[in-house]
Motif scaffolding. Structure first.
Motif, PDB file in Angstrom:
ATOM      1  N   HIS A  66      30.821 -17.553   3.431  1.00 12.52           N
ATOM      2  CA  HIS A  66      31.805 -17.413   2.352  1.00 12.52           C
ATOM      3  C   HIS A  66      31.672 -18.554   1.338  1.00 12.52           C
ATOM      4  O   HIS A  66      32.023 -18.402   0.177  1.00 12.52           O
ATOM      5  CB  HIS A  66      33.210 -17.385   2.959  1.00 12.52           C
ATOM      6  CG  HIS A  66      34.304 -17.149   1.987  1.00 12.52           C
ATOM      7  ND1 HIS A  66      34.451 -15.968   1.300  1.00 12.52           N
ATOM      8  CD2 HIS A  66      35.326 -17.939   1.592  1.00 12.52           C
ATOM      9  CE1 HIS A  66      35.509 -16.047   0.524  1.00 12.52           C
ATOM     10  NE2 HIS A  66      36.064 -17.228   0.678  1.00 12.52           N
ATOM     11  N   PHE A  67      31.160 -19.698   1.804  1.00 14.15           N
ATOM     12  CA  PHE A  67      31.104 -20.884   0.953  1.00 14.15           C
ATOM     13  C   PHE A  67      29.683 -21.342   0.634  1.00 14.15           C
ATOM     14  O   PHE A  67      29.509 -22.254  -0.145  1.00 14.15           O
ATOM     15  CB  PHE A  67      31.854 -22.040   1.629  1.00 14.15           C
ATOM     16  CG  PHE A  67      33.300 -21.717   1.894  1.00 14.15           C
ATOM     17  CD1 PHE A  67      34.230 -21.763   0.873  1.00 14.15           C
ATOM     18  CD2 PHE A  67      33.716 -21.335   3.151  1.00 14.15           C
ATOM     19  CE1 PHE A  67      35.558 -21.458   1.112  1.00 14.15           C
ATOM     20  CE2 PHE A  67      35.052 -21.027   3.398  1.00 14.15           C
ATOM     21  CZ  PHE A  67      35.966 -21.092   2.364  1.00 14.15           C
ATOM     22  N   VAL A  68      28.672 -20.751   1.269  1.00 16.65           N
ATOM     23  CA  VAL A  68      27.275 -21.131   1.040  1.00 16.65           C
ATOM     24  C   VAL A  68      26.601 -19.985   0.293  1.00 16.65           C
ATOM     25  O   VAL A  68      26.238 -18.983   0.904  1.00 16.65           O
ATOM     26  CB  VAL A  68      26.553 -21.433   2.378  1.00 16.65           C
ATOM     27  CG1 VAL A  68      25.109 -21.820   2.130  1.00 16.65           C
ATOM     28  CG2 VAL A  68      27.281 -22.518   3.158  1.00 16.65           C
ATOM     29  N   PRO A  90      21.387 -17.273  -0.023  1.00 13.50           N
ATOM     30  CA  PRO A  90      21.087 -16.468   1.173  1.00 13.50           C
ATOM     31  C   PRO A  90      19.980 -17.060   2.044  1.00 13.50           C
ATOM     32  O   PRO A  90      19.865 -16.706   3.214  1.00 13.50           O
ATOM     33  CB  PRO A  90      20.677 -15.107   0.611  1.00 13.50           C
ATOM     34  CG  PRO A  90      20.462 -15.291  -0.833  1.00 13.50           C
ATOM     35  CD  PRO A  90      21.122 -16.564  -1.253  1.00 13.50           C
ATOM     36  N   GLU A  91      19.180 -17.974   1.520  1.00 17.36           N
ATOM     37  CA  GLU A  91      18.103 -18.602   2.294  1.00 17.36           C
ATOM     38  C   GLU A  91      18.566 -19.874   3.005  1.00 17.36           C
ATOM     39  O   GLU A  91      17.837 -20.426   3.820  1.00 17.36           O
ATOM     40  CB  GLU A  91      16.921 -18.931   1.369  1.00 17.36           C
ATOM     41  CG  GLU A  91      16.329 -17.719   0.665  1.00 17.36           C
ATOM     42  CD  GLU A  91      15.853 -16.652   1.646  1.00 17.36           C
ATOM     43  OE1 GLU A  91      15.251 -17.014   2.681  1.00 17.36           O
ATOM     44  OE2 GLU A  91      16.098 -15.459   1.388  1.00 17.36           O
ATOM     45  N   ASP A  92      19.752 -20.348   2.712  1.00 18.02           N
ATOM     46  CA  ASP A  92      20.282 -21.579   3.314  1.00 18.02           C
ATOM     47  C   ASP A  92      20.622 -21.306   4.779  1.00 18.02           C
ATOM     48  O   ASP A  92      21.392 -20.393   5.078  1.00 18.02           O
ATOM     49  CB  ASP A  92      21.527 -22.031   2.550  1.00 18.02           C
ATOM     50  CG  ASP A  92      22.007 -23.415   2.949  1.00 18.02           C
ATOM     51  OD1 ASP A  92      21.918 -23.769   4.138  1.00 18.02           O
ATOM     52  OD2 ASP A  92      22.508 -24.130   2.061  1.00 18.02           O
ATOM     53  N   ARG A 139      22.556 -22.716   6.707  1.00 22.29           N
ATOM     54  CA  ARG A 139      23.990 -22.906   6.984  1.00 22.29           C
ATOM     55  C   ARG A 139      24.800 -21.666   6.635  1.00 22.29           C
ATOM     56  O   ARG A 139      25.967 -21.575   6.961  1.00 22.29           O
ATOM     57  CB  ARG A 139      24.531 -24.102   6.203  1.00 22.29           C
ATOM     58  CG  ARG A 139      23.877 -25.423   6.582  1.00 22.29           C
ATOM     59  CD  ARG A 139      24.296 -26.523   5.658  1.00 22.29           C
ATOM     60  NE  ARG A 139      23.942 -26.163   4.289  1.00 22.29           N
ATOM     61  CZ  ARG A 139      24.496 -26.702   3.204  1.00 22.29           C
ATOM     62  NH1 ARG A 139      25.423 -27.606   3.295  1.00 22.29           N
ATOM     63  NH2 ARG A 139      24.111 -26.327   2.002  1.00 22.29           N
ATOM     64  N   ARG A 140      24.179 -20.696   5.968  1.00 18.71           N
ATOM     65  CA  ARG A 140      24.869 -19.459   5.576  1.00 18.71           C
ATOM     66  C   ARG A 140      24.954 -18.552   6.805  1.00 18.71           C
ATOM     67  O   ARG A 140      24.065 -17.750   7.070  1.00 18.71           O
ATOM     68  CB  ARG A 140      24.140 -18.770   4.430  1.00 18.71           C
ATOM     69  CG  ARG A 140      24.889 -17.561   3.905  1.00 18.71           C
ATOM     70  CD  ARG A 140      24.176 -16.958   2.702  1.00 18.71           C
ATOM     71  NE  ARG A 140      24.703 -15.661   2.397  1.00 18.71           N
ATOM     72  CZ  ARG A 140      25.771 -15.430   1.633  1.00 18.71           C
ATOM     73  NH1 ARG A 140      26.414 -16.435   1.105  1.00 18.71           N
ATOM     74  NH2 ARG A 140      26.190 -14.207   1.409  1.00 18.71           N
ATOM     75  N   ILE A 141      26.047 -18.668   7.530  1.00 16.79           N
ATOM     76  CA  ILE A 141      26.259 -17.933   8.773  1.00 16.79           C
ATOM     77  C   ILE A 141      27.462 -17.015   8.577  1.00 16.79           C
ATOM     78  O   ILE A 141      28.503 -17.448   8.091  1.00 16.79           O
ATOM     79  CB  ILE A 141      26.532 -18.908   9.937  1.00 16.79           C
ATOM     80  CG1 ILE A 141      25.351 -19.869  10.102  1.00 16.79           C
ATOM     81  CG2 ILE A 141      26.831 -18.160  11.220  1.00 16.79           C
ATOM     82  CD1 ILE A 141      25.663 -21.030  11.011  1.00 16.79           C
ATOM     83  N   SER A 142      27.303 -15.754   8.955  1.00 11.43           N
ATOM     84  CA  SER A 142      28.430 -14.829   8.856  1.00 11.43           C
ATOM     85  C   SER A 142      29.182 -14.799  10.180  1.00 11.43           C
ATOM     86  O   SER A 142      28.666 -15.258  11.209  1.00 11.43           O
ATOM     87  CB  SER A 142      27.951 -13.423   8.483  1.00 11.43           C
ATOM     88  OG  SER A 142      27.358 -12.811   9.601  1.00 11.43           O
ATOM     89  N   THR A 143      30.375 -14.241  10.189  1.00 14.09           N
ATOM     90  CA  THR A 143      31.131 -14.146  11.438  1.00 14.09           C
ATOM     91  C   THR A 143      30.388 -13.276  12.450  1.00 14.09           C
ATOM     92  O   THR A 143      30.527 -13.490  13.646  1.00 14.09           O
ATOM     93  CB  THR A 143      32.551 -13.593  11.201  1.00 14.09           C
ATOM     94  OG1 THR A 143      32.465 -12.383  10.456  1.00 14.09           O
ATOM     95  CG2 THR A 143      33.406 -14.593  10.457  1.00 14.09           C
ATOM     96  N   ALA A 144      29.590 -12.332  11.984  1.00 15.57           N
ATOM     97  CA  ALA A 144      28.809 -11.497  12.901  1.00 15.57           C
ATOM     98  C   ALA A 144      27.761 -12.326  13.648  1.00 15.57           C
ATOM     99  O   ALA A 144      27.317 -11.938  14.732  1.00 15.57           O
ATOM    100  CB  ALA A 144      28.130 -10.365  12.138  1.00 15.57           C
TER     101      ALA A 144
END
Length: 154
Positions: free
Chosen positions: A75-77, A80-82, A84-89
């Motif tokens: 939601h904050f990153v 899309p290649e970072d 740290r970009r982790i979804s709740t799934a």
């Protein structure tokens, strides 16, 4: 070991770990009229009648920010290649259960307010340090405003 057997072992370990601890449900009930952010869709639940099935169904329409929810790092990153970009799934249930630290800030006025690193460090200095693996819950006191919207305004 198959994933199902491994999961059963994790459940057993989790049950052993939680024995003797209080489990606190922090969620609000989803119901018509719950508060939503002004620019977000409203929560809608409707009866659904199927001509070929006797089971009872409900149709839900809601924003992914309805009710009690988790703001995932994605939601904050924005990149899309970072990594740290982790979804709740992508989160394991085990990451949502554990020792929790409740940081209380506020009360704040109904304007935008940001809690920053300096605020967190000051809280730790006055209370206790956050340990690696701790779940941090930030309580701003705004839950006291949780109430259904008057009929006709939802």
């Amino acid at each position: 070991m198959t994933p199902r057997i491994k999961a059963l072992g994790e459940i057993d370990r989790l049950a052993d770990t939680l024995c003797g601890f209080d489990i606190v449900d922090l969620s609000h009930t989803l119901e018509i009229g719950i508060p939503t952010f002004p620019t977000h869709p409203k929560y809608i639940i409707a009866d659904y009648v199927s001509m070929d099935d006797v089971a009872e169904f409900k149709q839900l329409i809601m924003c992914d920010h309805s009710g009690t929810h988790i703001d995932s790092p994605s939601h904050f990153v924005p990149d899309p290649e970072d990594p740290r970009r982790i979804s709740t799934a992508d989160l394991s249930v085990s990451q949502l259960i554990g020792r929790a630290v409740v940081m209380a800030f506020g009360p704040f006025e109904a304007t935008s307010h940001h809690i920053g690193l300096a605020d967190v460090r000051a809280w730790e200095e006055a209370n206790e340090p956050v340990r690696e693996g701790d779940i941090v819950i930030i309580n701003t006191g705004w839950a006291r405003h949780w109430k259904r919207v008057p009929e006709g305004f939802d």
